[in-house]
Every structure is written in C-alpha cells, then in structure tokens.
Design a protein around this motif. Structure first.
Motif, PDB file in Angstrom:
ATOM      1  N   ILE A   1       0.833  -1.216   0.000  1.00  0.00           N
ATOM      2  CA  ILE A   1       0.000   0.000   0.000  1.00  0.00           C
ATOM      3  C   ILE A   1       0.866   1.264   0.000  1.00  0.00           C
ATOM      4  CG2 ILE A   1      -1.793   1.268   1.268  1.00  0.00           C
ATOM      5  CD1 ILE A   1      -2.403  -1.670   2.487  1.00  0.00           C
ATOM      6  N   GLY A   2       1.831   1.308   0.926  1.00  0.00           N
ATOM      7  CA  GLY A   2       2.668   2.504   1.055  1.00  0.00           C
ATOM      8  C   GLY A   2       3.476   2.786  -0.201  1.00  0.00           C
ATOM      9  N   ILE A   3       3.976   1.738  -0.852  1.00  0.00           N
ATOM     10  CA  ILE A   3       4.715   1.887  -2.111  1.00  0.00           C
ATOM     11  C   ILE A   3       3.776   1.589  -3.282  1.00  0.00           C
ATOM     12  CG2 ILE A   3       6.662   0.949  -3.470  1.00  0.00           C
ATOM     13  CD1 ILE A   3       7.816   2.340  -1.095  1.00  0.00           C
TER      14      ILE A   3
ATOM     15  N   GLY B   1      15.422   1.091  -2.547  1.00  0.00           N
ATOM     16  CA  GLY B   1      14.840   1.078  -3.896  1.00  0.00           C
ATOM     17  C   GLY B   1      14.483  -0.319  -4.390  1.00  0.00           C
TER      18      GLY B   1
ATOM     19  N   LYS C   1      13.846   9.824  -1.525  1.00  0.00           N
ATOM     20  CA  LYS C   1      12.833  10.761  -1.009  1.00  0.00           C
ATOM     21  C   LYS C   1      12.886  12.076  -1.778  1.00  0.00           C
ATOM     22  CE  LYS C   1      11.099   8.585   2.635  1.00  0.00           C
ATOM     23  NZ  LYS C   1      11.935   7.795   3.513  1.00  0.00           N
TER      24      LYS C   1
ATOM     25  N   PHE D   1       6.938   3.697  -8.803  1.00  0.00           N
ATOM     26  CA  PHE D   1       6.163   2.816  -7.919  1.00  0.00           C
ATOM     27  C   PHE D   1       4.784   3.458  -7.920  1.00  0.00           C
ATOM     28  CE2 PHE D   1       8.427   6.004  -5.543  1.00  0.00           C
ATOM     29  CZ  PHE D   1       7.507   6.519  -4.642  1.00  0.00           C
TER      30      PHE D   1
ATOM     31  N   LYS E   1       2.356   4.266  -5.960  1.00  0.00           N
ATOM     32  CA  LYS E   1       1.933   5.303  -5.013  1.00  0.00           C
ATOM     33  C   LYS E   1       2.392   6.688  -5.475  1.00  0.00           C
ATOM     34  CE  LYS E   1       0.636   6.692  -0.713  1.00  0.00           C
ATOM     35  NZ  LYS E   1       1.283   6.133   0.476  1.00  0.00           N
TER      36      LYS E   1
ATOM     37  N   LYS F   1       0.219  10.153  -5.383  1.00  0.00           N
ATOM     38  CA  LYS F   1       0.608  11.381  -4.673  1.00  0.00           C
ATOM     39  C   LYS F   1       0.471  12.591  -5.599  1.00  0.00           C
ATOM     40  CE  LYS F   1       4.031   9.277  -1.622  1.00  0.00           C
ATOM     41  NZ  LYS F   1       4.909   9.757  -0.566  1.00  0.00           N
TER      42      LYS F   1
ATOM     43  N   SER G   1      14.448  11.500 -13.766  1.00  0.00           N
ATOM     44  CA  SER G   1      15.330  12.130 -12.782  1.00  0.00           C
ATOM     45  C   SER G   1      16.488  12.824 -13.474  1.00  0.00           C
ATOM     46  CB  SER G   1      15.875  11.072 -11.816  1.00  0.00           C
ATOM     47  OG  SER G   1      14.838  10.595 -10.998  1.00  0.00           O
TER      48      SER G   1
HETATM   49  N1  COA Z   1       1.082   0.082   5.718  1.00  0.00           N
HETATM   50  C1  COA Z   1       0.824   1.042   4.783  1.00  0.00           C
HETATM   51  N2  COA Z   1       1.728   2.007   4.449  1.00  0.00           N
HETATM   52  C2  COA Z   1       2.917   2.005   5.078  1.00  0.00           C
HETATM   53  C3  COA Z   1       3.241   1.033   6.045  1.00  0.00           C
HETATM   54  C4  COA Z   1       2.252   0.037   6.372  1.00  0.00           C
HETATM   55  N3  COA Z   1       2.494  -0.917   7.240  1.00  0.00           N
HETATM   56  N4  COA Z   1       4.493   1.279   6.481  1.00  0.00           N
HETATM   57  C5  COA Z   1       4.936   2.378   5.802  1.00  0.00           C
HETATM   58  N5  COA Z   1       3.987   2.798   4.945  1.00  0.00           N
HETATM   59  C6  COA Z   1       4.061   3.925   4.004  1.00  0.00           C
HETATM   60  C7  COA Z   1       4.761   5.167   4.525  1.00  0.00           C
HETATM   61  O1  COA Z   1       3.900   5.923   5.335  1.00  0.00           O
HETATM   62  C8  COA Z   1       5.119   5.849   3.226  1.00  0.00           C
HETATM   63  O2  COA Z   1       3.985   6.481   2.700  1.00  0.00           O
HETATM   64  P1  COA Z   1       4.054   8.013   2.164  1.00  0.00           P
HETATM   65  O3  COA Z   1       5.143   8.052   1.144  1.00  0.00           O
HETATM   66  O4  COA Z   1       2.724   8.267   1.602  1.00  0.00           O
HETATM   67  O5  COA Z   1       4.409   8.844   3.339  1.00  0.00           O
HETATM   68  C9  COA Z   1       5.441   4.678   2.277  1.00  0.00           C
HETATM   69  O6  COA Z   1       4.875   3.522   2.910  1.00  0.00           O
HETATM   70  C10 COA Z   1       6.923   4.452   2.046  1.00  0.00           C
HETATM   71  O7  COA Z   1       7.558   4.384   3.278  1.00  0.00           O
HETATM   72  P2  COA Z   1       8.986   5.046   3.499  1.00  0.00           P
HETATM   73  O8  COA Z   1       9.408   4.797   4.906  1.00  0.00           O
HETATM   74  O9  COA Z   1       8.980   6.456   3.025  1.00  0.00           O
HETATM   75  O10 COA Z   1       9.842   4.145   2.496  1.00  0.00           O
HETATM   76  P3  COA Z   1      11.393   4.135   2.222  1.00  0.00           P
HETATM   77  O11 COA Z   1      12.155   5.004   3.175  1.00  0.00           O
HETATM   78  O12 COA Z   1      11.785   2.703   2.164  1.00  0.00           O
HETATM   79  O13 COA Z   1      11.537   4.802   0.754  1.00  0.00           O
HETATM   80  C11 COA Z   1      11.271   5.154  -1.592  1.00  0.00           C
HETATM   81  C12 COA Z   1      10.611   4.701  -0.271  1.00  0.00           C
HETATM   82  C13 COA Z   1      10.224   5.249  -2.689  1.00  0.00           C
HETATM   83  C14 COA Z   1      11.916   6.527  -1.410  1.00  0.00           C
HETATM   84  C15 COA Z   1      12.330   4.107  -2.006  1.00  0.00           C
HETATM   85  O14 COA Z   1      11.678   2.915  -2.353  1.00  0.00           O
HETATM   86  C16 COA Z   1      13.206   4.516  -3.158  1.00  0.00           C
HETATM   87  O15 COA Z   1      14.260   5.116  -2.970  1.00  0.00           O
HETATM   88  N6  COA Z   1      12.818   4.174  -4.424  1.00  0.00           N
HETATM   89  C17 COA Z   1      13.574   4.459  -5.615  1.00  0.00           C
HETATM   90  C18 COA Z   1      13.496   5.902  -6.072  1.00  0.00           C
HETATM   91  C19 COA Z   1      12.250   6.251  -6.782  1.00  0.00           C
HETATM   92  O16 COA Z   1      11.529   5.390  -7.267  1.00  0.00           O
HETATM   93  N7  COA Z   1      11.958   7.564  -6.890  1.00  0.00           N
HETATM   94  C20 COA Z   1      10.741   8.035  -7.507  1.00  0.00           C
HETATM   95  C21 COA Z   1      10.863   9.267  -8.316  1.00  0.00           C
HETATM   96  S1  COA Z   1      11.551   8.966  -9.920  1.00  0.00           S
END
Ligand code: COA
Length: 388
Positions: A36-38, A150, A200, A237, A239, A243, A309
């Motif tokens: 869900i979060g991702i 990631g 982030k 991803f 989500k 957003k 990016s």
């Molecule tokens: N149930 C539901 N949601 C949950 C959860 C649970 N049990 N636990 C955490 N979440 C949610 C968080 O609240 C967050 O939601 P939000 O973004 O709406 O605030 C989401 O899950 C992700 O959690 P977070 O702690 O921020 O994840 P992370 O620190 O592991 O990083 C990314 C997530 C996307 C930054 C990471 O996967 C990444 O670096 N990806 C590659 C870069 C990328 O794709 N960038 C996109 C732009 S091109």
C-alpha cells in the motif's frame, strides 16, 4: 495538419516474478508498506537471457506487419540501462525485427523521460514527412540492488509504439509543456551497474515538476481538470502517481475526484505487477488505463505526465480515437500474467548476480526462456542474440 499519434502499442516483460509480501518479509518490513505505502504487489525478474534489446524486440515484434517492417524509416530506442556506450540498441533491434536498412537508428537517454522525447520526435518527424512510420521503443531494467530502499521499486520491461498519421489508438495534441533542471536525485555513473538515488528527494522533485507543469499547462491552454477524463503518470512505484494526482484533486468537485481516482486505479493495474521499467513506465500505465478503464470513450482527453530524474518533466494531452483498443495486442497482458513463473526470494537473489557482468565468453541456457528473442551469451565481447 494531419492527425498524428500512436497507431499500435505492445508490451513485453520477462517470464519470472517475485511477490512483494515475500520480499517485505525477507527484508523485515511490514507487507503493508510495500503493498500500500509503495503500491507494488509483484515485481518482474530479468533472467540472464533478456536485456533491453531482447525485451524491446519481443514487444515490437508482436505489432509489426511485413509491410510496416519495410515502411518504418526511423527507429528510436529509449533506455537508461543500455548495453553499449557507443552503439545504439536501435541497430540491434532493426536487424532482429527485419526492418528496412534504409532507416535512421538512434538511442536516447534522459533517465525515465527519454521515451517521451522519442515519441515527440516521432510525431514531429511524421508531421514533416507525410505517410512516414516511426517505431519508438522504451526498454529498461530498473535495478537498485539487494537490501536497498529502492529494491521494492525494481522491475523490467519494454513498450513498443508505432507512430503514424491517422492512428488507431490516440492522437497527440500539440500542447506539450516541459522543463529541465540539473538535479542530483538519481544518476548512474558509467562505472556503476546500480543507480545512485536519493529516493525521497526524487519523489519530491517529481511532484514539484508535476505541479509546476500542470500550472503552466492550464495557463497556456486555458484548460482545467474537468477537461480531462484521466491521467497516466510515470510510475516508478504506483503510489508516486497517486501522490501527484492528489496534489491537483482539490481542483475538482467530489464526483470528479471519485472518477479520476477510479481511472487512476485502472492506470496502475499492470505497473503494480511489473514494477518500474523506467522509460516505459508511463506508457505501461497508459496501456493499463486503456485496457482496464470501463468508461473511456472516443474523444476523451487524457493527460500524460512523464518524468525522468536528473531531471526533466513533460505534461501533454492525447485524444482517444474510435476503436482505440484495436491498436493494442488482445490478450497480451493476460497471457503474460497467466504464464509467469513465480520465483522465491533466495532464487531471485541468486539470479540478481547472474547475467552478463564482465567480458568473459559464456553461453546461457536459453531453453528455460519462452520469449521469442533471447540473449544466448557473449562471444568475443559481442552479445549473441537468437530468435527461437
Ligand atoms: N502500511 C501502509 N503504508 C505504510 C506502512 C504500512 N504498514 N508502512 C509504511 N507505509 C508507508 C509510509 O507511510 C510511506 O507512505 P508516504 O510516502 O505516503 O508517506 C510509504 O509507505 C513508504 O515508506 P517510506 O518509509 O517512506 O519508504 P522508504 O524510506 O523505504 O523509501 C522510496 C521509499 C520510494 C523513497 C524508495 O523505495 C526509493 O528510494 N525508491 C527508488 C526511487 C524512486 O523510485 N523515486 C521516484 C521518483 S523517480
């Protein structure tokens, strides 16, 4: 001026996948975070026998008639996980697909954005050369590394699009708004196989670009959110797109908000199960929307947001054509998902280190890969591609 756009569209992704609940368990994360979060449920896993070239031709081969193979005179290959720093992947694709030798071939790069640039180049070329046909392929392997944040956003696949006059699927409106800014949110130095990413920050820049371009688009065109039936976003991803959509939803009334959210769900059905495919991601989302929406009709305006990016973004709109689904490959996605092989996390981890790393000659076992085009190995530092 003639109507120009996407006449046919096809997708390919490898035959293996992992389950995101299992990956979450293996990484000591709550499954809810990944699901869900991702917003990802499964992830395509690339066997050593597939690379960006084979994935792209496996997609394109399913839509091209013999006549079109003769007629295409421009082959555009967008990728950020290319196999050569000099030679274009489009030249390999030209040979494997049996396309005319009298064609221009080029590879393009700007992170996940390059497919959109390719599409616009194709449109502009067809506008200047009536009757011309251009093949645009967007193919990538999204690879962040085991145990990285990631990792849950990896994936792989290719989208192929044929751009022509009087297209079957959609016409591209001449309303593009675009912007670029030197940002270090995601990059991959030439010595690195995995991307360096400030995840982030990249998500923040993505949203900033979308809000900026959306405001500019409205100002330049006089259009508003109610003029759009749906949006397709770049979905590193799923989500991420939600957003961005939520950032502009308050501009619509409650009923329209609900409709746009329903369409958004349709636009992420496939991406949830494939993962990121960088350049092809926004076009897989478009494909998903076209196949899974129950309300789209001819004449609808769709908004497309492409982001790469580094960073570059573009927002533009398209208009759906009558019988737009005729330009898609019927049953292609069902067949892919029905026949994909489940992989355990330990097997995925072992597979992650397999493949063509280094310059030693080798042969891969191609019997396990059901795709038509495969990478059979490396010989004298040349990739050996086969059709089987
Ligand atoms: N149930 C539901 N949601 C949950 C959860 C649970 N049990 N636990 C955490 N979440 C949610 C968080 O609240 C967050 O939601 P939000 O973004 O709406 O605030 C989401 O899950 C992700 O959690 P977070 O702690 O921020 O994840 P992370 O620190 O592991 O990083 C990314 C997530 C996307 C930054 C990471 O996967 C990444 O670096 N990806 C590659 C870069 C990328 O794709 N960038 C996109 C732009 S091109």
């Amino acid at each position: 001026m003639a109507q120009i756009g996407i006449d046919k569209m096809s997708f390919f992704s490898p035959h293996q996948y992992i389950d995101m609940t299992e990956l979450a368990n293996a990484r000591n994360e709550e499954p809810g975070k990944y699901l869900i979060g991702i917003g990802q449920t499964q992830q395509a896993v690339v066997p050593p026998t597939q690379d960006v070239v084979t994935m792209a031709v496996n997609a394109a081969d399913q839509i091209l008639t013999p006549a079109e193979r003769e007629e295409i005179d421009t082959i555009i290959f967008a990728t950020e996980s290319g196999i050569d720093n000099s030679k274009s992947a489009a030249v390999y694709a030209q040979r494997l697909l049996g396309l005319s030798p009298y064609a221009r071939t080029i590879e393009m790069k700007q992170a996940c954005y390059a497919g959109t640039y390719g599409l616009m180049q194709a449109r502009d070329y067809v506008a200047l050369h009536p009757g011309a046909k251009v093949l645009v392929m967007a193919s990538d392997i999204a690879r962040y590394g085991l145990h990285t944040p990631g990792e849950v956003t990896q994936g792989a696949g290719a989208v192929a699009m044929l751009v022509t006059e009087n297209p079957r699927i959609l016409t591209i409106n001449r309303d593009n708004q675009f912007m670029s800014r030197d940002v270090m949110d995601f990059w991959r130095p030439v010595y690195a196989e995995e991307a360096l990413v400030d995840g982030k920050y990249s998500a923040e820049v993505y949203r900033e670009f979308f809000r900026d371009l959306w405001a500019r688009y409205k100002e330049k065109t006089g259009l508003a959110i109610d003029d759009f039936k749906a949006f397709a976003f770049h979905l590193p991803f799923t989500k991420m797109g939600l957003k961005a959509l939520r950032d502009i939803l308050p501009e619509a009334d409650e009923a329209k908000q609900a409709l746009l959210l329903t369409e958004f769900e349709a636009s992420r059905v496939y991406n949830k199960r494939i993962g990121n495919l960088y350049t092809g991601s926004v076009y897989l989302s478009l494909y998903s929307l076209l196949e899974n929406s129950t309300t789209l009709t001819a004449g609808d305006r769709l908004g497309i947001f492409s982001y790469g990016s580094g960073a570059e973004g573009e927002f533009y709109s398209v208009e759906l054509q009558p019988n737009f689904r005729d330009g898609l490959v019927t049953g292609q996605m069902d067949q892919l998902f029905d026949s994909r092989e489940y992989m355990t996390i330990p097997d995925y981890e072992e597979n992650f280190m397999a493949g063509l790393h280094g310059a030693t000659d080798r042969e891969f076992d191609i019997t396990k890969d059901p795709a038509k085009f495969v990478l059979a190995g490396l010989k004298d530092q040349q990739r050996v591609y086969l059709a089987h």
